[in-house]
Design a protein around this motif. Structure first.
Motif, PDB file in Angstrom:
ATOM      1  N   LYS A 398      -8.738  -0.028  -2.805  1.00  0.00           N
ATOM      2  CA  LYS A 398      -7.887   0.765  -3.690  1.00  0.00           C
ATOM      3  C   LYS A 398      -6.425   0.406  -3.513  1.00  0.00           C
ATOM      4  O   LYS A 398      -5.669   0.290  -4.492  1.00  0.00           O
ATOM      5  CB  LYS A 398      -8.112   2.258  -3.420  1.00  0.00           C
ATOM      6  N   ASP A 399      -6.000   0.224  -2.281  1.00  0.00           N
ATOM      7  CA  ASP A 399      -4.619  -0.187  -2.033  1.00  0.00           C
ATOM      8  C   ASP A 399      -4.332  -1.560  -2.639  1.00  0.00           C
ATOM      9  O   ASP A 399      -3.261  -1.788  -3.211  1.00  0.00           O
ATOM     10  CB  ASP A 399      -4.336  -0.208  -0.526  1.00  0.00           C
ATOM     11  N   LEU A 400      -5.277  -2.468  -2.514  1.00  0.00           N
ATOM     12  CA  LEU A 400      -5.100  -3.790  -3.116  1.00  0.00           C
ATOM     13  C   LEU A 400      -4.993  -3.674  -4.631  1.00  0.00           C
ATOM     14  O   LEU A 400      -4.130  -4.315  -5.260  1.00  0.00           O
ATOM     15  CB  LEU A 400      -6.269  -4.702  -2.741  1.00  0.00           C
ATOM     16  N   GLU A 401      -5.860  -2.891  -5.243  1.00  0.00           N
ATOM     17  CA  GLU A 401      -5.836  -2.719  -6.701  1.00  0.00           C
ATOM     18  C   GLU A 401      -4.467  -2.252  -7.176  1.00  0.00           C
ATOM     19  O   GLU A 401      -3.915  -2.768  -8.161  1.00  0.00           O
ATOM     20  CB  GLU A 401      -6.912  -1.724  -7.117  1.00  0.00           C
ATOM     21  N   THR A 402      -3.911  -1.286  -6.478  1.00  0.00           N
ATOM     22  CA  THR A 402      -2.608  -0.742  -6.853  1.00  0.00           C
ATOM     23  C   THR A 402      -1.553  -1.826  -6.894  1.00  0.00           C
ATOM     24  O   THR A 402      -0.786  -1.954  -7.859  1.00  0.00           O
ATOM     25  CB  THR A 402      -2.191   0.357  -5.855  1.00  0.00           C
ATOM     26  N   LYS A 403      -1.517  -2.618  -5.871  1.00  0.00           N
ATOM     27  CA  LYS A 403      -0.465  -3.635  -5.799  1.00  0.00           C
ATOM     28  C   LYS A 403      -0.717  -4.784  -6.770  1.00  0.00           C
ATOM     29  O   LYS A 403       0.221  -5.346  -7.340  1.00  0.00           O
ATOM     30  CB  LYS A 403      -0.335  -4.157  -4.375  1.00  0.00           C
TER      31      LYS A 403
END
Length: 442
Positions: A398-403
């Motif tokens: 999820k953190d990767l998706e955001t960035k």
């Protein structure tokens, strides 16, 4: 986002890079993104094409994702030159597919998974034709690892040529990620790190890998008594693991009937290891084939302790992905690494680290853990907690998706999404045991 994933390994391979690439692709697809994959026929870790796949251009759908496969040359016994030809054969055969998908799919992001650095030209062309972004994710510095293992001579013409080529190719990426802090520092050393260089760690699904309340059913299936202390190595069998240390430790513990070694996996050194064990009469080592994905949790829970040997000369060019599953199973890990390496930093959160290439120390550590089950259980509980805190699949992806959305679609409205730090520090560690000769309780 429209994401085109480009890499050598993918499902149905269940070990190494292929496992993580498949899980990432499926996660993004389930999150509502449009994902396609260009890859090779499955062949790893056996180094032969899985039946019923054919070594030719094909396409299929797995978990709702369209997969395009390009043929490649698969050597039976890889050497330095054969590995390079192997990688380049896929780069050449997959180039037309990448150009076709660039026009047809028009991805926002092309994600290239290394070790396939020679595929960077094809990925670069695909992004420049469509004004997309080229994202290189490095799981393994294959050229550095080959040099560390002696497959490429240090200072040789081939080494210098490939190092120059690697640097030029890396400079063509819009975004570079890698899986650990010290692998990030290698990018700094190669002078290719910048604002768009991030750490993107591997993960583990802690709902699929978890401690069992009862003995693993594989103990009964394999004839291992419940009171036997099992030291398990599971995963691909390759030269970088230095698996001979397990055979040497087993020889030292041959009289200890309650300690059982298991080597479970595939790879071209396997037959040689089995032959050496037979010649030495090591009946305390059980060799098993790679287990299906649905049996992975049972396999990891058969262990009282996991073994993670790693040759010292590749300790920071690769970070074994199998470590996440070992920790999630709630069992401690004994790894071989020098102090200060990334492997030592991670393992110290739920295991013990000993000096590489020291079978006597490995045998002593195993024997003392066998005699101190409470300490063994304590380390296993710490390992499980660290996996839950640092490597939870949903949090990492999820953190990767955001960035990635911010990077590739800067005008997209993200709401209250969480932002990643480009180069986060090493993971926290409150407990960093590094075992010395004859001392496992420090």
């Amino acid at each position: 986002m429209k994401i085109l994933i480009y890499g050598l390994n993918y499902a149905p391979e269940i070990t190494g890079v292929g496992k993580y690439t498949s899980e990432m692709a499926e996660w993004f697809a389930q999150a509502g993104h449009h994902v396609k994959v260009v890859t090779a026929p499955p062949y790893y870790p056996k180094w032969r094409i899985f039946p019923p796949y054919k070594n030719r251009w094909t396409q299929e759908i797995i978990a709702g994702i369209r997969i395009y496969r390009s043929p490649l040359w698969v050597p039976a016994q890889p050497s330095a030159l054969k590995r390079l030809i192997h990688l380049m054969s896929f780069a050449v055969s997959s180039f037309p597919l990448m150009a076709w998908q660039a026009f047809r799919f028009r991805p926002h992001i092309v994600c290239l998974l290394a070790p396939t650095i020679f595929c960077l030209p094809g990925a670069w062309v695909a992004t420049r034709l469509t004004r997309g972004k080229l994202w290189l994710h490095i799981q393994d510095f294959e050229l550095d690892a080959a040099q560390g293992l002696g497959l490429l001579a240090s200072g040789g013409v081939l080494t210098k040529l490939t190092a120059w080529m690697e640097r030029k190719l890396l400079q063509g990426a819009d975004l570079i990620t890698t899986i650990s802090g010290q692998m990030y520092q290698r990018l700094v050393h190669k002078k290719v790190a910048g604002p768009n260089t991030w750490i993107f760690p591997n993960w583990v699904d802690t709902t699929l890998i978890y401690p069992l309340d009862a003995p693993s059913p594989l103990r009964q299936a394999w004839g291992i008594p419940e009171d036997t202390f099992v030291a398990l190595y599971s995963g691909s069998l390759g030269e970088k693991q230095g698996l001979e240390i397990i055979l040497e430790a087993a020889k030292l513990l041959i009289e200890q009937s309650k300690i059982q070694f298991i080597i479970c996996g595939e790879g071209f050194p396997k037959q040689r290891l089995m032959q050496l064990a037979g010649e030495e009469g090591l009946d305390n080592i059980l060799f098993q084939d790679l287990q299906p994905l649905e049996a992975l949790n049972d396999l990891l829970n058969i262990a009282n302790v996991h073994l993670l040997p790693q040759r010292a000369d590749v300790a920071d060019t690769v970070l074994p992905s199998k470590l996440k599953g070992m920790f999630a199973s709630g069992r401690p890990v004994i790894a071989t690494a020098h102090p200060g390496t990334q492997l030592e930093t991670y393992v110290s959160n739920g295991g013990l680290v000993i000096a590489p290439e020291n079978p006597t120390l490995l045998a002593q550590t195993l024997e003392q853990l066998f005699h101190h089950p409470e300490y063994c259980q304590e380390l296993g509980q710490k390992a499980r907690q660290f996996a839950l805190q640092a490597w939870h699949q949903q949090t990492v992806l999820k953190d990767l998706e955001t960035k990635l959305i911010k990077f590739s679609l800067p005008n997209h409205n993200l709401g209250n999404s969480t932002e990643l730090v480009s180069a986060p520090p090493s993971p926290p560690s409150n407990h960093r045991p590094c075992v010395k000769q004859g001392d496992v309780n420090q």
